[in-house]
Structure formats: C-alpha cells, structure tokens
Design an enzyme around this catalytic site. Structure first.
Site, PDB file in Angstrom:
ATOM      1  N   ARG A  57     -55.931  46.425 -16.194  1.00 41.80           N
ATOM      2  CA  ARG A  57     -56.983  45.255 -16.357  1.00 41.80           C
ATOM      3  C   ARG A  57     -56.923  45.075 -17.671  1.00 41.80           C
ATOM      4  NH1 ARG A  57     -59.427  47.643 -11.996  1.00 41.80           N
ATOM      5  NH2 ARG A  57     -59.553  46.664  -9.958  1.00 41.80           N
TER       6      ARG A  57
ATOM      7  N   LYS B 170     -63.128  49.710 -12.326  1.00 36.80           N
ATOM      8  CA  LYS B 170     -64.496  49.000 -11.622  1.00 36.80           C
ATOM      9  C   LYS B 170     -65.278  49.899 -11.345  1.00 36.80           C
ATOM     10  CE  LYS B 170     -62.745  44.423 -10.280  1.00 36.80           C
ATOM     11  NZ  LYS B 170     -62.503  43.482  -9.190  1.00 36.80           N
TER      12      LYS B 170
ATOM     13  N   HIS C  98     -53.751  39.194 -16.073  1.00 33.68           N
ATOM     14  CA  HIS C  98     -53.871  39.649 -14.907  1.00 33.68           C
ATOM     15  C   HIS C  98     -52.634  39.990 -13.936  1.00 33.68           C
ATOM     16  CE1 HIS C  98     -56.664  42.142 -12.191  1.00 33.68           C
ATOM     17  NE2 HIS C  98     -56.106  41.628 -11.125  1.00 33.68           N
TER      18      HIS C  98
ATOM     19  N   ARG D 105     -50.770  43.010 -13.928  1.00 32.27           N
ATOM     20  CA  ARG D 105     -51.009  44.142 -12.987  1.00 32.27           C
ATOM     21  C   ARG D 105     -50.426  43.597 -11.609  1.00 32.27           C
ATOM     22  NH1 ARG D 105     -55.180  47.843 -11.631  1.00 32.27           N
ATOM     23  NH2 ARG D 105     -56.221  47.461  -9.956  1.00 32.27           N
TER      24      ARG D 105
ATOM     25  N   HIS E 277     -57.472  51.252  -6.593  1.00 27.24           N
ATOM     26  CA  HIS E 277     -58.547  50.326  -5.739  1.00 27.24           C
ATOM     27  C   HIS E 277     -59.387  51.562  -4.734  1.00 27.24           C
ATOM     28  CE1 HIS E 277     -55.482  46.941  -5.635  1.00 27.24           C
ATOM     29  NE2 HIS E 277     -56.278  46.743  -6.573  1.00 27.24           N
TER      30      HIS E 277
ATOM     31  N   TYR F 283     -50.019  43.329  -1.980  1.00 25.23           N
ATOM     32  CA  TYR F 283     -49.057  43.512  -2.465  1.00 25.23           C
ATOM     33  C   TYR F 283     -47.793  43.993  -1.677  1.00 25.23           C
ATOM     34  CZ  TYR F 283     -51.775  43.799  -6.815  1.00 25.23           C
ATOM     35  OH  TYR F 283     -52.703  43.654  -7.550  1.00 25.23           O
TER      36      TYR F 283
END
Length: 292
Positions: free
Chosen positions: A137, A161, A224, A227, A250, A259
């Site tokens: 990111r 994150k 983004h 990614r 994730h 995806y």
C-alpha cells in the site's frame, strides 16, 4: 469549527492515540469528522437525523465511503457517550451501510509498463515497483528504509494495518532495486529539509501523475490498483490462496477472496475452448422439397 467541537475532536484524537491506532486511521477519521462539522454546522450536538441525512447525501458518494464515514461517526459518538460528554449516542441508530462485494481494479501489464516508461523519475518508478512486486500500500511504500532490506534472508520488513510488523519475501526486482537505493536512510526522504520520510499522500500524487503521463484515463485505477495487480497476477499464476493471503498480509482470508474472481483473460480462454462449427449458408429447405 466551534470551540466545543474542536476540543471534543482533540480529545478523541488523544483517545485513539492511547488505543495505539494507526496514524492513517486517526488522520482519516479526523478529516471525516471535520468535514461533517463544516457541512452540518455542528459536531458534538448533532442529532440522528443530521447523521442519517449526511450519510445518505449525494448519490455520487460510493457505498464504501458511506461505510467509512459511518465507522468514524460511530467511533466518535461512542467516545462522547462513554466519556459523559453526551447523554446519548445518536450513532447507535445509524443503519448498516450495505456495500456490494468488492472487485479488484488491477492495472494491466501494459499499463504498468507504460507508467514506468512515461518519463517517470527514478524514485517514482521505485514506488511503482514496490506497489506491484511487493503488493505494498502507499502507507507501506512511503516509509521504506534501507534497514528494512535483509539480503541474507531475502526479506523486506514493513508495517501493515493494525501496526503489525511483518517480514515478506523480497522479489528479485526489488532486491536489485535496493542496490541502487540508500542503504542507511529512507528511500523516499521528506522534502524541504524536513526529517523522516514523505507522506503516503505524496506517494499517491506521484504515482497518479505517472498514470496520467502514461495516458491512462480510467478513474477507477489508483495507486492501490498496483496492489490489486499483485494479488490478481499471483492468483492467475496458480499461487495458493493462503500464500496470497500471507503475501498481502491480510488478517482474514475473506479479504483475499476478491482476487479469486475469474479474470477477463480466463473468460476469453474459456469461451474459445468451444469448437467452432461449420454453419450452412442456406437453410436447405428448398432441396428437401425437391427431394420429396
């Protein structure tokens, strides 16, 4: 902004910092709440009807934006209520925002090549490569430091994150790039004599300019999307979805599932597997009558 609103917002910022929330989360929530206060004329004293009207405003606002704004408002008014600043919490009556299942918005290989070749400066090219080859990111691209690269273990360190530090496999392209970048400093240092690294918004601006120079006009393609290209191409090459989840860092596999949607190329390949048939030029009814 009224003094009462500004004071409450400052206390909310302090509270979130004490929670150890990411600076980007705090900054985004502050921006949302500040905009809400300017457009409605009130923040602390807003009622549920004002909140609903704001969340449900202009049709041009995406469902994802509405959900993000609802989250910021809910967190803020829950804080006010818990602290005794408000006797009630109007956000508890905000409806859940229904958001359609997300779809990836990847750049094509040709578009990535075009961005790299469109007179893009070295540092911006490095940002694009980190976005695609590491799936970073913009918030992970901005603070890349020479110390994050470990050539012996072939790993690159980053913070994702939730302020979680992870070490990911280093792609050979990025390993080669690292040899040309600072070994003991930030790859993208702040400008105008400021210390530290550039802001993630600067990364967004630079990649967006490269996109425009390349002649890419699709508004849905953003930095983004690099990614997304990373995730989609891994799945396209048959990489196990759990591996893709780890490479994208994730927390939940459900986030990675977007995806796995069938790509346009695979749809094209699939439909071409049907063997063409020779179609008669005429119906043959006339010949059938004569034969009778």
């Amino acid at each position: 902004m009224h003094y009462q609103d500004a004071a409450a917002l400052e206390m909310f910022v302090d509270y979130q910092r004490a929670q150890n929330l990411a600076s980007t989360t705090i900054r985004n929530r502050t921006s949302i709440l500040g905009t809400f206060a300017r457009k409605t004329g009130s923040l602390v004293d807003a009622d549920i009807f004002t909140l609903r009207r704001y969340i449900g405003r202009d049709d041009a606002v995406s469902a994802g934006t509405r959900r993000t704004e609802r989250g910021a408002l809910t967190a803020f008014y829950t804080f006010l209520h818990d602290e005794g600043i408000r006797p009630d919490n109007p956000a508890t009556k905000l409806p859940v925002v229904r958001v359609p299942k997300g779809k990836p918005r990847p750049f094509s290989a040709e578009q990535i090549d075009a961005m790299l070749a469109a007179g893009t400066y070295t540092k911006t090219r490095a940002m694009i490569l980190l976005g695609y080859y590491q799936g970073f990111r913009v918030s992970s691209i901005a603070p890349v430091h020479g110390h994050d690269i470990d050539m012996l273990s072939n790993r690159i360190r980053t913070v994702v994150k939730g302020r979680k530090e992870v070490r990911l496999p280093l792609h050979p392209v990025i390993a080669a790039l690292a040899l040309t970048m600072p070994l003991d400093d930030y790859w993208f240092p702040a400008r105008q004599g400021r210390g530290g690294h550039i802001h993630s918004t600067s990364v967004t601006d630079l990649i967006t300019k490269a996109k425009k120079r390349a002649g890419i006009t699709d508004d849905k393609l953003t930095p983004h999307s690099l990614r997304h290209s990373f995730g989609c191409d891994l799945v396209e090459e048959g990489v196990d979805i759990r591996v893709v989840q780890e490479l994208l860092a994730h927390e939940n596999l459900s986030t990675t599932q977007i995806y796995t949607q069938v790509s346009e190329r695979r749809k094209d390949d699939g439909i071409r597997t049907l063997t063409p048939r020779e179609v008669p030029a005429r119906s043959g009814r006339g010949a059938a009558k004569l034969a009778a």
